[in-house]
Scaffold this active site. Sequence first.
Site, mmCIF file in Angstrom:
data_model
loop_
_atom_site.group_PDB
_atom_site.id
_atom_site.type_symbol
_atom_site.label_atom_id
_atom_site.label_comp_id
_atom_site.label_asym_id
_atom_site.label_seq_id
_atom_site.Cartn_x
_atom_site.Cartn_y
_atom_site.Cartn_z
ATOM 1 N N CYS A 36 -10.489 -2.853 -4.036
ATOM 2 C CA CYS A 36 -9.747 -1.707 -3.189
ATOM 3 C C CYS A 36 -8.231 -1.244 -4.021
ATOM 4 O O CYS A 36 -7.479 -2.159 -3.838
ATOM 5 C CB CYS A 36 -9.295 -2.311 -1.995
ATOM 6 S SG CYS A 36 -8.328 -1.521 -0.900
ATOM 7 N N CYS A 92 -5.190 -1.299 -1.550
ATOM 8 C CA CYS A 92 -4.805 -2.757 -1.404
ATOM 9 C C CYS A 92 -3.558 -3.220 -2.288
ATOM 10 O O CYS A 92 -2.715 -3.953 -1.940
ATOM 11 C CB CYS A 92 -5.811 -3.803 -1.405
ATOM 12 S SG CYS A 92 -7.169 -3.541 -0.007
#
Length: 114
Positions: free
Chosen positions: A37, A40
């Site tokens: 991700c 993230c």
Amino acid sequence: MPQDTQARLTSVTDATFATTVLAADRPVVVDFWAEWCPPCRAVSTHLAELAEEFGDALRIVALNSDENPETTRAYQVMSMPTLLTFRDGQVVGSIVGSRPKNHLRLSFARHLDG
């Protein structure tokens, strides 16, 4: 999670979630993240800085969703990053997706005493 960020945030797992988060004596923000991700990574940098700013008033921890599917499923986390704020063992706030650092700061501050 970048190595330097990982060192500054406590990691929680399915096994440690109840004692670290649910039984905490202060509000706890859980960062549900994953290696794959990209947003993230940006959020984790903000969270590490905010953890220092808030000090003992608020705890910010990270949970790798891929490695801890039980907790991820229990809280119905479907998107990364997801930030859940817990107080007295209950979810009192949530943020899904990447947000600017100031937005995170203001969201977390609402859950502090006084």
